[in-house]
Each structure stands twice: as structure tokens, then as C-alpha cells.
Write a protein that holds these residues in place. Structure first.
Motif, mmCIF file in Angstrom:
data_model
loop_
_atom_site.group_PDB
_atom_site.id
_atom_site.type_symbol
_atom_site.label_atom_id
_atom_site.label_comp_id
_atom_site.label_asym_id
_atom_site.label_seq_id
_atom_site.Cartn_x
_atom_site.Cartn_y
_atom_site.Cartn_z
ATOM 1 N N UNK A 110 1.886 -14.527 3.947
ATOM 2 C CA UNK A 110 1.768 -15.214 2.474
ATOM 3 C C UNK A 110 3.264 -14.925 2.013
ATOM 4 N N UNK A 111 3.773 -16.056 1.555
ATOM 5 C CA UNK A 111 5.293 -16.082 1.188
ATOM 6 C C UNK A 111 5.347 -15.188 -0.251
ATOM 7 N N UNK A 112 6.544 -14.696 -0.673
ATOM 8 C CA UNK A 112 6.725 -13.945 -1.730
ATOM 9 C C UNK A 112 6.256 -14.691 -3.205
ATOM 10 N N UNK A 113 6.563 -16.114 -2.971
ATOM 11 C CA UNK A 113 6.206 -17.014 -4.198
ATOM 12 C C UNK A 113 4.868 -17.530 -3.963
ATOM 13 N N UNK A 114 4.064 -17.058 -3.147
ATOM 14 C CA UNK A 114 2.729 -17.532 -3.135
ATOM 15 C C UNK A 114 1.706 -17.969 -4.353
ATOM 16 N N UNK A 115 1.282 -19.162 -4.491
ATOM 17 C CA UNK A 115 0.661 -19.324 -5.686
ATOM 18 C C UNK A 115 -0.877 -19.545 -5.132
ATOM 19 N N UNK A 116 -1.893 -18.910 -5.577
ATOM 20 C CA UNK A 116 -3.162 -18.982 -5.103
ATOM 21 C C UNK A 116 -3.855 -20.166 -5.567
ATOM 22 N N UNK A 117 -3.401 -21.036 -6.704
ATOM 23 C CA UNK A 117 -4.057 -22.152 -7.198
ATOM 24 C C UNK A 117 -3.471 -23.496 -6.211
ATOM 25 N N UNK A 118 -2.462 -23.209 -5.213
ATOM 26 C CA UNK A 118 -1.737 -24.130 -4.782
ATOM 27 C C UNK A 118 -1.047 -23.893 -3.405
ATOM 28 N N UNK A 119 -1.848 -23.312 -2.673
ATOM 29 C CA UNK A 119 -1.162 -22.601 -1.389
ATOM 30 C C UNK A 119 -0.734 -23.547 -0.351
ATOM 31 N N UNK A 120 0.181 -23.387 0.457
ATOM 32 C CA UNK A 120 0.530 -24.115 1.565
ATOM 33 C C UNK A 120 -0.720 -24.380 2.397
ATOM 34 N N UNK A 121 -0.921 -25.696 2.945
ATOM 35 C CA UNK A 121 -2.019 -26.166 3.643
ATOM 36 C C UNK A 121 -2.355 -25.011 4.667
ATOM 37 N N UNK A 122 -1.079 -24.519 5.553
ATOM 38 C CA UNK A 122 -1.329 -23.720 6.700
ATOM 39 C C UNK A 122 -2.168 -22.384 6.332
#
Lengths: 568, 463, 433
Positions: A110-122
Motif C-alpha cells: 500500500x502506498x503511503x498516501x493510501x486512501x481506503x475509500x478510493x484504493x487503486x484497482x490493483x
């Protein structure tokens, strides 16, 4: 579709493989390379397709293709003879959807700026661009087991989240060859939600599916506009949208995993709403939904398993109350219903095959017998193993029957199929011949009853990749086991309960008894420390067991030995 | 014929699915009951005739047409089927707790017609329930209005297809805990809750505009405007702004209720019902003036901070201030005795029988937009009916039979204990659930699991 | 009803001296001690039948006389014509006073750290000023057992009256050590332990309970023989159960657990009360045979198993009573103990019958707790815990008009009622100013 063209295309791949092999590998210092790729099964009883009463014939195969079936074939000199006088030959079985040889993709950091409400598809398990072929290893004990059970072709499904990727058709032939018959056969889909991010539930998965579908439709529209008009903003399809395009254009079916009746209904409703091509797979309970399946015209792949009869056997005849008896009756009724489902599919005229996911190769005969004891006809069972899945997967021109020009996928048995004492003597997959030992005595002796050699035969040391299914969804990590001064120990990584990413803990109290491994580790959560116990049985490179958490219960856990330590 | 209807429905944009549900409709004559019509007073010793699921006649000495069963209800009470405006019964998923706005979520996707809670609700006289998304998000999912047609395995059969769309909103502790304190994103405070809603609506306005622009441009020659991205999330918010969806807003404190009233005034939204509304009594005049009222608990309080300053007289104060008021359950247990919950408005505020009964029938029907179909015993309405032994507002009342669309789904004399629709073929011992009550309240279901199984044990808050 | 309520409030105001202070507006109504004559009521004594046109004289905290034509003799007369007098209602199991706001851990005091904490005293932590107490008592519930929970031996429960400024003033004369019997049930939907694990865990927990019990027995025996033992408060308290000084409240719910608990109690020669007993109806005869009294509830609860008839929890008390079990009811609640009369009504309607249901919240708990000489009926000599209502107190349409606890006349007010008074007609109303 042009059958010849298709066949030529598919085979082109294979032939190219052989040519290069022939050119480069003249010598083989291992001494194992086969001396010919031409075989003749002579004077066997051949069942060409479901419904065929069987007749004596000789089958000639070469380079993975059936060159002829008949009584007066002239056999070339290089043909190796398999005396078929006492053998029965069937088309090789086809697994409609399986996961043999498939490895789970590594978790994406998970990237540092991970946002759980809008994660990257992968990260959210949406990877339709992936292909099962990239996660497939042609050599695995699972493949050996299924081939031994008569399977010669499988649609392998990638592992992952709600849209894990595209499936591939693989021939269960020689591990060294290119075994792919067809890449991108279908897009795999299921209700698997993402842990701790959107979509976190079944409801989210449904919404996300619609979102991807509709936006792919719009990107296509945008691309059309861009192609035909100048001055249009450049379309920027995401990898997900690009991979979804053939689905939206109804060129590629969605292989939707739906086990229960409600899951099936939900998939059917989604399909009806959006209009994609669909194959349902992994059906487990579907008795009440057969009508809906029929009217939708959706082909299905049912699980090649029946419920275990532990609970039925545990029912006591005496010393129980009327209330308990009533409970027993409900379970029995449900059990009986489950066994009859396959027969009902046949009756309803639904095109169905089998999926080997969650099934055990050693139980195939038992499972089929249970289905046939409950009304499934031999012909339908035969078709569900051969011609039906061939049709569902769109490869009827290549496999499913014994005909000149089809692929050399055959099962050679000691007696007619579905007889209890019948055993498989040879399986020919992709033209490669696999021989199996025929047990003299009762077939009853189950393979699992074989006495194990000492526990030192069990390989535990190394890195295991595990997954567990908890109410929070699936999670997993790595278990590293090693022996130091005779004592088993190591570390385990797990999804950090207090945030994102992985946490790691030392393994305590590890023990290996026979094939059973068990150990504990501590998890810190909410200011408290919980001791989690994992125990399970090791079979080859697989571990199957449970993870138990105090106050919470036990959850299934599976692990595979991804990198075994070398014995020192 | 069927195809014809289907085409019209499709043309009118009513969506697919209307014609596919095979809904059973019944005919029955119920005789000599004390009929509590709710909207037209009480009829002593009267008969109600139902044909094909519709009430067609009320009166005395009615005779049953050929083939129609007669039920003698002498000495018994007949009331309209009870409507629960806040329930999570019949849902496999309650919260998609992963984002502050999840208006694209449809509870219709996760309806489970085999949930035992449906039968248990029927045994308490409840024929319609509003199966809601949970309260983890400021804007939750779109709810499903269910008709308790027990026995079908098809979710489409128990969804009330002709009910209008509704959506869940939630203010206060739950969304701020889940998103702000749990995930470090807005909202962490009640200020943030307002901001999230206003941001959402403003984005929806832009979204709608983008689509309108595209639709206009699309057919123009040489159009260079590509289609905008699709977002059911924003489209749903736009539909709210267009008055197509009724908001049902989980709320407790007066300040947050007042905040939402100001927001809807600014966005010119009329269709709002407040749910729980424990401090609604403090802003009862505003609720009465600007909203479709409040749906409240009879007497729940003190289980968390934002309900500590509640009063059991809430429903009575709201009612007497002219707010449309209903009593709901939000619980698989309370839903079994909503008639009793409604009766508590007589202890706490002295409401009349008619006012109390309206709170579980016609008032929730109005809040769900289905008052033209259900909620009272009137000719032309759908025959959702309950027969009671004893007046339904008596603490000793016992529901006897429950009808949905004229079909009897519950009969106390014919209840054969085990009503499970589905039993696992591998069940060894039936699980025992002690203190099921604590789990009956499912407003925050799936949130624990969302955070983490291990931590879940420490997240005990509910409602 | 609203008018009646207002009249009543006006009446109270008239009776009290108005204290006017510069910064304080209005007045506070306090509970009042005194001599009261409740005149011409229908008295439902519970133990001596229902008496028409009867008066009850309360003095010195006791019911001094029940009869007709009682002279007021300086007592404050309350005309009860057309009204009904019932004994104060008793809840056999609550957490009242031990928790204020359940989601705020700082206000939750019914469970402490540790598995064996019988020395934890519920009475210590009872908050006499809990809002829930004022909310509860105007419903007619005057006395409750308040019980710690969590762990194997969570603590010692205490009977309290819902009036007083210190726990000691509230104490009702009965204590018992609570035990949560090891369960073979599941803890809920997320409890996914295998059947075997559930069973194993249950057996392990029972073994642990036995070990602790044996330890307490040793403690008692050694102490009796005059040994000097190190301070061990847990065993000290448990030994009081073994010696018979304190009863044991055993919380047990699943049928097989109840059977196990009956076996466990056998031969121990201790005073036992079963609580919860959700699946008691499955094994009612066995409970009756063991002569163990039961405090069951909540009645308004979901069935324990999916296959159970929907009304199993409603019918449970009735089926137990029919089998010959002595049954009292409880809410097992904190802020909504006020609903006990309604739980009783549900039990009554689903088989217990009105008369038995009334006993199950009055004389039966008094007898089970060994305090029937003071509580549970309207009889001369008993504590002046009684209520005056407009009708059957189990009916929601009845209003409770007066409540007396320990001879104190309880003000019919609490925060819920004060909020009603303030907000029924809010000023300013809709428009500002």
C-alpha cells in the motif's frame, strides 16, 4: 466460428514449440526424452462421445493430434503400440474451471498516501488485465493428481480479488511444453471483497462491478469519438477499462463464481441488468434456482463435489428427543436434495460441466457415483466431463470427443467408466502418455489410507504462503519455518490489525506430529495481546487447517510451501 | 400482455424487474372482527373482503365469493399490516463502511429472503419493512422496501417493487467514529458531516451539468465533447436533488437534525425523514415544518452519549407538534412487537389509540411513500392485514394471523416450530445464539468486520 | 392523560413550600418521608387476594395497616378512589446503577479485570444519582437485583431499593455471588469455532471452575481448622458460598449447560439460583426436580436457535412454571429496567397467566432472595414499597400515579419527564423570537 481456422491457430502455437525443440534438443543427457510422439492404441473399446455404445477400434495419434480412429488404419513404423485389447478409451476429461498450478499473486504494497475509500484497482483486487497464464506453473502435484483422475484440460482461473484476471485453457500434458490452448478465455469474477477498503462487502462489489462496466462502455464511446472526429480530448482508458472492453463488447464471457442460490441469483440479476456474456462457476447449492438458470440460458460449472456425510453418519437412531429427530430430518432432507441437484440440471436441459475448485481429485469417482445414484444419467455425467465443458469453453472443435483431427486427450480405463472397480491405466494429454499403476485388489482402499512414511518425509521448513478466511474477509501472509537445534521455530507475517500493511511475530510452541503442524503467535490489537493458534495437516506442499483466535473462533487457513528450504 | 406491460415499464424508466417477480396474491373474507382501519375509525363486528390481494369491500354480513376462504374473527381485532420504517432484517450486508458517501450501494443487491427475521417479524404482525443500509457513512446506500412474502427464495419476490427509492444518511457519532477516528478522513466532527453532505450535493450538481452538456452536444454535428465518467454515487445524489429519492437520515442530536434541515433548505430538498431522532423533540416545530417527520424508538436511550439526553416522550412531543411520527425497530427483536412499542406512546404522553396505531401503519407508510398502497384498511389498498387476540395496544395482545397481499404467511395455530427455509446439508449441531438481542441491533453490522476481526471485539457500539 | 398528568404536577406544587431564591427558578421535588393514608383503592395484595375499597396506611417506612375505614390519624391522605395499589415491582437481574452510558467505558462499572473476582461488590459501585434510577422507579419498579458480569465469578450482586443517597440507604438486604456457568453455546454470529472446539472449550472452562471451587473448599476447611492463611479475598468470598452464608447466582442458558449446571450443583449443599435460563423450557422438568429457583429473562428476546418457535422466549417462563419451577423475571438491562412490567405481560400472554406473571415480579423474587418477610406483597408489617396506578401496571395505557419506596413518597419526575415538560410547547417555537 471457423473451426478449421481456430484449430489451425491453436495448434500453430504448439507445433512451433515442437519444431524449435526438435531443432535445438537433439541430445538429451538425462536419457528421459521420449523417442517418439506417435502412438497407436490398438484394438481398444472406444467411446467416441457421450451416448456412444462403444466399439472396437484403433486410435492413432501423433504430435498431440488424433490422426485416425478405425479398424483398418495403417500404422507408421514410429508408432509406439499401446495394446488396447482389454482397455476402454474415452475422451480426456475437461475441468471447466480450476486453480491447479495457479499461485496467488503477491500482495501489493500500500502506498503511503493510501486512501481506503478510493484504493487503486490493483490493491482492491481489481486486476482484469492479469492472465492466469502468468501465474501458472505446469508442474505441480495438483496437476498430477487431476491428470491421474482423467483430466487433460483445465480452464485455470487466476487467484485474487473481485476481478482477478483472465482465465486460460491449459492442456495437462508435459510440463516442459507450452501448454496453453487458449489465453484470455474468460474474465474471472467473484464476490470477493477487499479487506479494509472499498469495496469491502458484497454490496460494494456489486456497485463496483457496475461502475467498471459502465465506465468501460463510456471509454469505448470516447475512443470511437476520438477515432472519427478531430479535436477530441485524448481518451485515457485505465488498464482495468482496457481489459474490460472485450467483456463490454460481449466478445469475452465473464466466468462468475457463485456457490449459493442467492449468489447465483445475484449474478443472474447483474448479468440481466448489464447484458454481458456469462458462465456461472462453482455452483454448490442451486436446487431452487435451476428454473432461473434455465430461463437465462446461462451455462454452468458445478463443483465436482457433494456434501460430506459426516453429519448424516453422526445422526443417532436412538436416545434422542423428537425435536432432535426433526432436526435430523431437516439435515437429511437437505443432504438428499444436494445429491439430486446434478440430476435436476440434466432434467432441466441446462448445459453444465464441472469445476474442480475446492474438490479433491481422489474423490472424483465417489462424487460422480453419488450424483448418478441420485438420478444423473451416465450419458450426462460423461458429457459433463467432456463435450459440455468443451462447448461452454468454446473449444468443441478441438476437444471433448475422440475424432480424427482433435487433440490427443484420452483416458484409458480397465473397464467401462463409472463402474466401481474401474481404474485408469493411462491418461494421454496433449499427446503425452502417462501410465498409472493398477491396483490388484479392492479399489476400496482409499489412497489417503496409505501408511505414511515417517514424519521426516514431511517438508515443513521453508517459506509458506498462507491465506485465511475470517469474518473480516480473507487475509494472509508468510510463515517462515526452520529448525534450530532440533526445535521448530520461525516467524509469521499477518495483516496488521491496527492499520495497514503487514506485521510480523515470532512463532512459538511449534510442533510437528505426523503430518500435523501446530504453532502459536501473539497479535497485539487494541492494547491487548491475543494468542492465535494455527494448526493443520501437511500434504506435499499444501497445508490445510484452521486459525483459531480466542473469543472469536476458528477460521479456515490454507498454505502452500512456496520456497522449501534445502535439507542440510 | 405481460410483454406489453414490460415495455411500458421500460419506457417509463421504471427499471427492469417489475414483471419478473412472481408475486402471489390471495383472496379471503375475514368476518366479524373489530376492524381498526386507522384512517377511517373503528368498525365493530365487521367484515373485510379481499380479492387478488386487494381489499375490495368493508361492511357487515358480506358473503364470500365462490372459492374464497372465510375466516371467523369474532372477538378479535383486525388491523393493517404493521410497517417498520427502520429495519435491517432480510439483508446479508448492512454497511459498506469504506467511504463517507456510498450512495451507489443498493440494498436490493443483498436482500436475503430466507432470513428467519422475516418470519419472526410476520409473527409480530409486520408485513412491510424498510431494509436499510447501516449508519457507518454520512450518505449510505439505497434502501430496499420489503414485503414479507415468506417462503420465496427469490429476493425479487420480497422486494416491494412499486415502492419509491429511499436512501440512508447518517449523522453524529457513527460516521465520525468510522471515518474520522477510524480512518483519519473527514468527517471527524459534526462540522465535517455537514461538509461531506454539502460537498456531495455540489459535486452532484456539477456531475449532472456535465451530463446535460454532453447530452446536448452529443447529437450535434462535429461534436467533440466526450462522455463524462459515470458515477452512480453522484447520479444518486443528483436524483435526491431532483426529488426522486426520499432521504432517511439516522440522527440523534437536535443540533445535527437542525443542520440537515438547513442543508436541505439550501438545496431545495423536500423529502427527508429523520430516523431515531432521539432529540427530535427539541426541534419538533422545525421537523414538522420542513420535513416528512421522524421515525423514532419508543424508549431507547443512554446506550451512547448522543442518546443520553433523550426522553421516552419524544414521539408524543413530535406528534403533538404536528410532525409526522412513526415508531420503528432497527432490531430483529423489537420488530417482533412494534404494536407494543407503539403502545408505549400512551404511557409516555397519553396518545390516543388511533394516534398510536398510526405510528406503525399509515405514518411509516407516508414516510416510505407507499401510503396509497398500504398502511390502513381501505377499499382499494393492498390486503396486508393482521388479526390480533386482544387489542393490539394491550400488553397482552397476541398476533394470530398475518396476511400480505391477501396471502396468509403466519398463523399461530399452524406454526410448526422449525420455519427455516434452508438447512446446511452438513449441519452437525444447530448453533445456539445466546443474548441474540445484542446482535439484533444491526445498524453498525459489518463495520467491526470492516476494521478487523481481532479488533472487532473491542468495537461494541451499536445503532 | 396529559391533563391528568398536569393536574398531578400541579397538585405536587401546591403541597410543597415554594423556595424562592434569586438565582434559582422553579423548585425541586424531593422524595418525602412521612405517614400516608392511601384511601379507598382496589388493593392487589398478591398474597391475600384483591381487596376492593380498601385503604393502606404507611408509617415509619412500613405498611402498618391494610383495611377499610382506617382513620387518617395525622397521616397525609391520598385519595385513591378508582385507583389500584400493587406491591413495588422487583427486577430479579439488572445492571442498574452500575452503568450510565454503555458505550462510554468510563461509566461502565459492572465488570472488572480477572476471571475470578467474587470479591467485587456491586453495592460499592451503585450510583444513587444515576439518571436511570429516576427513570426506572416511576414505572413501578421499586427494587432490583443489580449484578456484576464478565468472567467466571464476576462479583457479588446486591438487592437495592431505588431510593436513597448512599448505597447503604438503598441496600435491600440480600447479596449473592454471581457465577457465569461455562457455556457450550456460541457467542454470536461471528463465533465460528467448530462444534468440537466449542465443546472442548466448555469442558476446559468447567474443569477450571472445578479447580477454583476446590481451592475455595480447601481455603474454607483450613480456615475452619484454625490455620493462618495469607490474604486471599477471592477465596474468602467464595468460601461464604460454600459455607452457605451467601447464595450462588448461576447464569446459565443453553439446555445442555443447564443440565450440566444441575449436575454441578448436586451434592454441593449450597444455596443456588439459576439466572437467564433462556432454554429452560427444554429441560424444565429437570430444573423442577432439582428444586432450583429461576430468575429468567429478558422475555422480549430472540429465540436461541433458528429452528425454535418464534415465541420460545415469550413462553419460557410459563413452561417453567407449569413444570413446577419457581420463576422470577428480569430485564437484564440497565437503562430500560422500566420495561419489566411489559416483559411480565408478554410472559403472561404467552402462557404464564396474569396472576403468575404478577407473582414473578413481586412475591416470587422476594421468596427466592429470602426477603419475603419485607417485600413482594401488600401486607401489614412489610416495607412500604408500593405503587398506585390507574389500572393494571403491565398495561402501557395505565399510568403509575404514586410510588412509595421504604415509606418515601417518590416524586413522579425524572429527566425524561422534565424534558417533556420543557419541550411539549417549546418557546420560542418555530420562528425566532
Amino acid at each position: 466460428m471457423n473451426k478449421q481456422f481456430l484449430k489451425a491457430g491453436m495448434l500453430g502455437l504448439l507445433v512451433a514449440g515442437w519444431l524449435s525443440q526438435a531443432a535445438m534438443a537433439q541430445s538429451d543427457p538425462t536419457g528421459k526424452r521420449r523417442v517418439t510422439s506417435t502412438y497407436a492404441i490398438t484394438n481398444a473399446t472406444v467411446f467416441k462421445a457421450p451416448g456412444d455404445p462403444g466399439s472396437k477400434a484403433t486410435i492413432l495419434i501423433k504430435d498431440g493430434v488424433i490422426l485416425g480412429v478405425g479398424s483398418s488404419l495403417s500404422l507408421p513404423k514410429e508408432a509406439k503400440i499401446i495394446a488396447g485389447d482389454s482397455l476402454y478409451v474415452y475422451p480426456g476429461f475437461i475441468d471447466g474451471a480450476g486453480n491447479m498450478g495457479i499461485t496467488k499473486p503477491k500482495d501489493v504494497e500500500r502506498p503511503k498516501d493510501f486512501v481506503s475509500s478510493n484504493p487503486a484497482d490493483e490493491i482492491a483486487g481489481i486486476t482484469p488485465w492479469r492472465s492466469a497464464s502468468d501465474a501458472y506453473a505446469a508442474v505441480s502435484t495438483q496437476i498430477d493428481d487431476w491428470r491421474k483422475a482423467g483430466f487433460t484440460l483445465s480452464q485455470v482461473v487466476p487467484d485474487g480479488g473481485m476481478l482477478p484476471g483472465k482465465t486460460a485453457l491449459v492442456l495437462l500434458g508435459d510440463g516442459k511444453a507450452n501448454n496453453f490452448l487458449k489465453l484470455n478465455a474468460a474474465l474471472a469474477a467473484n464476490y470477493r471483497s477487499s479487506r479494509g477498503m472499498y469495496p469491502a462487502t458484497l454490496a460494494g462489489v456489486m456497485a463496483k462491478f457496475r461502475d467498471i462496466y459502465q465506465n468501460t462502455t463510456l471509454v469505448l464511446e470516447h475512443e470511437r469519438l476520438f477515432t472519427f472526429t478531430s479535436g477530441v480530448k485524448r481518451p485515457q482508458a485505465t488498464p482495468t477499462q482496457t481489459a474490460m472492453m472485450p467483456v463490454v463488447q460481449k466478445q469475452l464471457p465473464v466466468l462468475f463464481a457463485a456457490g449459493s442460490e442467492l449468489e447465483i441469483r445475484r449474478a443472474l440479476a447483474l448479468q440481466k441488468e448489464l447484458g454481458f456474456k456469462m458462465i456461472l462457476t462453482g455452483l454448490e447449492n442451486y436446487e431452487s434456482v435451476i428454473g432461473a438458470i434455465k430461463s437465462s440460458g446461462t451455462p454452468v460449472l458445478i463443483k465436482l463435489q457433494v456434501p460430506d456425510d459426516k453429519s448424516i453418519k453422526a445422526q443417532k437412531a436412538e436416545g434422542v428427543t423428537e425435536a432432535t429427530k426433526a432436526q435430523y430430518a431437516r439435515v437429511k432432507e437437505s443432504y438428499d436434495k444436494a445429491l439430486k441437484q446434478a440430476a435436476q440440471l440434466e432434467k432441466a436441459g441446462i448445459l453444465f460441466g464441472f469445476s474442480t475448485v475446492d474438490a479433491k481429485a481422489a474423490d472424483v469417482q465417489k462424487t460422480l457415483k453419488a450424483m448418478m445414484d441420485n438420478g444423473l444419467s451416465q450419458k450426462a455425467a460423461f458429457a459433463a466431463l467432456t463435450t459440455n465443458p468443451a462447448a461452454i469453453l468454446g473449444v468443441s472443435g478441438l476437444v471433448g470427443t475422440i475424432e480424427k483431427g482433435k487433440l490427443a486427450n484420452l483416458v484409458l480405463t480397465t473397464d467401462t467408466l463409472f463402474k466401481e472397480e474401474t481404474q485408469i491405466k493411462h491418461v494421454i494429454a496433449d499427446g503425452y502418455v502417462f501410465d498409472y499403476e493398477i491396483k490388484k485388489k479392492a479399489v476400496k482402499a482409499e489412497t489417503s489410507a496409505k501408511p505414511e512414511t515417517a514424519s521426516n518425509a514431511v517438508q515443513v521448513e521453508g517459506v509458506w504462503e498462507y491465506t485465511s478466511e475470517t469474518p473480516a474477509g480473507s487475509s494472509g501472509g508468510e510463515i517462515t519455518l526452520k529448525r534450530e537445534n532440533g526445535a521448530l521455530g520461525g516467524t509469521i507475517t499477518y495483516d496488521d490489525p491496527t492499520g495497514s500493511g503487514k506485521a510480523s511475530a515470532p512463532i512459538k510452541n511449534a510442533s510437528l506430529t505426523g503430518k500435523t503442524i501446530s504453532f502459536e503467535f501473539d497479535v497485539a490489537a487494541g492494547g491487548m495481546s491475543l494468542t492465535v493458534t494455527i494448526s493443520g495437516e501437511i500434504n506435499g506442499k499444501n497445508m490445510d487447517g484452521s486459525l483459531s483466535v480466542p473469543q472469536m473462533g476458528s477460521f479456515p487457513v490454507k498454505a502452500t510451501l512456496s520456497s522449501p528450504s534445502q535439507a542440510n | 400482455m405481460k410483454k406489453h406491460i414490460y415495455l411500458i415499464a421500460a419506457f417509463l424508466g421504471l427499471g427492469v424487474g417489475i414483471s419478473q417477480a412472481q408475486v402471489q396474491k390471495g383472496s379471503v373474507l375475514i368476518k366479524n372482527a373489530t376492524v381498526l382501519t386507522v384512517t377511517k375509525g373503528n368498525l365493530e363486528s365487521s367484515d373485510v373482503l379481499v380479492q387478488n390481494g386487494i381489499i375490495i369491500q368493508l361492511g357487515k354480513n358480506l358473503t364470500a365469493p365462490a372459492g374464497v376462504n372465510t375466516i371467523d374473527a369474532s372477538g378479535k381485532y383486525l388491523m393493517p399490516g404493521i410497517i417498520d420504517a427502520h429495519s435491517h432484517v432480510g439483508l446479508d450486508v448492512v454497511n459498506e463502511a469504506s467511504a463517507p458517501i456510498t450512495s451507489e450501494i443498493r440494498m436490493k443487491d443483498v436482500v436475503n429472503p430466507t432470513d428467519m427475521g422475516i418470519y419472526r417479524a410476520l409473527a409480530g404482525g409486520v408485513t412491510v419493512s424498510h431494509a436499510m443500509h447501516g449508519s457507518a457513512n454520512v450518505v449510505g446506500g439505497q434502501n430496499a422496501t420489503l414485503k414479507h412474502r415468506w417462503g420465496s427464495m427469490d429476493p425479487a419476490d420480497i422486494i416491494m417493487q412499486d415502492a419509491p427509492r429511499t436512501i440512508k444518511f447518517a449523522l453524529g457519532e457513527n460516521p465520525t467514529r468510522v471515518h474520522g477516528r477510524g480512518n483519519g478522513i473527514q468527517p471527524r466532527s459534526r462540522m465535517g458531516v455537514e461538509a461531506v453532505i454539502r460537498n456531495g450535493f455540489n459535486e452532484a450538481i456539477q456531475y449532472k451539468k456535465a451530463w446535460e452538456t454532453y447530452q446536448l452536444a452529443k447529437n450535434q454535428k462535429g461534436n467533440t465533447t466526450p462522455p463524462p465518467a459515470y458515477s452512480e454515487r453522484l447520479q444518486t445524489l443528483a436524483d435526491i436533488l431532483d426529488g426522486k429519492i426520499i432521504i432517511h437520515c439516522h440522527s440523534y442530536r437536535a443540533d445535527e437534525i437542525y443542520m440537515l434541515i438547513n442543508v436541505i433548505k439550501d438545496f431545495n430538498i423536500k423529502k427527508v425523514v429523520f430516523q431515531h431522532t432521539n432529540e427530535g423533540f427539541k426541534v419538533a416545530p422545525e421537523i414538522a415544518e420542513y420535513t416528512m417527520g421522524a421515525s423514532v424508538f419508543a424508549d431507547w436511550w443512554a446506550y451512547k452519549m448522543e442518546v443520553y439526553y433523550s426522553t421516552a416522550f419524544n414521539a408524543a412531543i413530535l406528534q403533538k407538534n404536528g410532525a409526522l411520527t412513526s415508531i420503528n425497530s432497527d432490531s430483529a427483536e423489537l420488530i417482533r412487537h412494534l404494536y407494543h412499542e407503539a403502545a408505549k406512546t400512551q404511557r409516555y404522553g397519553g396518545l390516543t389509540d388511533e394516534e398510536a396505531l398510526a405510528m406503525i401503519t399509515i405514518n411509516p407508510a407516508k414516510q416510505l411513500g407507499i401510503e396509497d398502497k398500504v398502511g390502513s384498511i381501505e377499499v382499494g389498498k393492498q390486503a396486508d392485514l393482521v388479526i390480533f387476540e386482544g387489542h393490539p395496544l394491550s400488553s397482552y395482545a397476541v398476533p394470530q394471523m398475518t396476511f400480505v397481499d391477501g396471502v396468509k404467511y403466519f398463523d399461530i395455530k399452524k406454526d410448526n416450530n422449525d420455519q427455516r427455509q434452508w438447512v446446511a446439508a452438513t449441519e452437525m449441531v444447530e448453533p445456539i445464539f445466546l443474548r441474540a438481542n445484542e446482535e439484533a441491533h444491526r445498524c453498525m453490522q459489518d463495520v467491526d468486520a470492516y476494521f478487523e476481526a481481532f479488533q472487532g471485539a473491542f468495537l461494541k457500539e451499536k445503532h | 392523560m396529559n391533563r391528568m398528568y398536569k393536574t398531578f404536577c400541579a397538585l405536587l406544587l401546591a403541597l410543597l413550600p415554594v423556595v424562592a431564591m434569586a438565582q434559582i427558578d422553579g423548585e425541586f421535588v424531593k422524595p418525602r418521608n412521612g405517614k400516608f393514608l392511601l384511601k379507598n383503592a382496589t388493593v392487589v395484595t398478591v398474597t391475600k387476594g384483591t381487596l376492593a375499597n380498601t385503604s393502606v396506611l404507611l408509617e415509619n417506612g412500613k405498611i402498618s395497616k391494610v383495611g377499610t375505614n382506617l382513620s387518617s390519624d395525622g397521616a397525609e391522605v391520598i385519595d385513591c378512589t378508582g385507583l389500584f395499589i400493587y406491591p413495588g415491582i422487583i427486577d430479579g437481574g439488572t445492571r442498574l446503577g452500575l452503568v450510565e452510558v454503555s458505550s462510554v467505558p468510563e461509566t461502565v462499572d459492572y465488570a472488572d479485570v480477572g476471571n475470578v473476582t467474587p470479591n467485587m461488590q456491586a453495592l460499592t459501585t451503585v450510583n444513587p444519582n444515576s439518571e436511570a434510577i429516576g427513570v426506572t422507579r416511576v414505572s413501578g419498579v421499586t427494587t432490583v437485583l443489580t449484578v456484576p458480569s464478565g468472567g467466571l465469578f464476576p462479583g457479588t450482586a446486591a438487592l437495592i431499593n431505588l431510593n436513597g443517597y448512599t448505597p447503604d440507604q438503598m441496600y435491600g438486604g440480600f447479596k449473592a455471588v454471581a457465577m457465569i456457568f461455562p457455556s457450550s453455546g456460541r457467542r454470536g454470529r461471528f463465533d465460528r469455532r467448530s462444534d468440537e472446539d466449542v465443546k472442548k472449550d466448555g469442558e476446559k472452562a468447567l474443569k477450571e471452575a472445578n479447580d477454583i471451587w476446590d481451592n475455595a473448599k480447601s481455603y474454607l476447611e483450613l480456615k475452619k481448622s484454625g490455620a493462618t492463611l495469607a490474604y486471599f479475598p477471592e477465596m474468602e468470598q467464595l468460601s461464604k458460598v460454600i459455607s452457605g452464608e451467601l447464595p450462588l447466582l448461576i447464569e446459565v442458558n443453553a439446555a445442555s449447560d443447564i443440565q450440566q449446571a444441575i449436575k454441578w450443583v448436586e451434592g454441593k449443599n449450597i444455596k443456588v439460583i439459576f439466572t437467564g435460563v433462556a432454554e429452560g423450557w427444554r429441560v424444565a422438568d429437570e430444573i423442577a426436580k432439582a428444586k432450583i429457583p429461576v430468575v429468567t429473562g429478558p422475555v422480549q428476546e430472540l429465540p436461541t436457535r433458528s429452528s425454535d418457535r418464534y415465541d420460545a422466549p415469550y413462553a419460557n417462563a410459563g413452561l417453567l412454571a407449569k413444570a413446577g419451577v419457581k420463576v422470577a423475571l428480569r430485564t437484564d438491562d440497565e437503562e430500560n429496567v422500566r420495561n419489566l412490567p411489559f416483559h411480565a405481560a408478554f410472559a403472561a400472554a404467552y402462557g404464564l397467566g396474569k396472576e403468575e406473571a404478577l407473582k414473578a415480579v413481586t412475591i416470587n423474587p422476594a421468596e427466592i432472595f429470602g426477603v419475603a418477610d419485607q417485600y413482594g406483597s401488600v401486607e401489614a408489617g412489610k416495607r412500604a414499597n408500593l405503587i398506585v396506578s390507574t389500572g393494571d401496571p403491565f398495561e402501557t395505557r395505565s399510568q403509575i400515579m404514586h410510588v412509595f419506596i421504604d415509606g418515601y413518597r417518590i416524586p413522579m419526575s425524572n429527566r425524561h419527564i422534565r424534558l417533556y415538560q420543557e419541550f411539549l410547547e417549546r418557546s420560542p417555537g418555530l420562528k425566532a423570537n
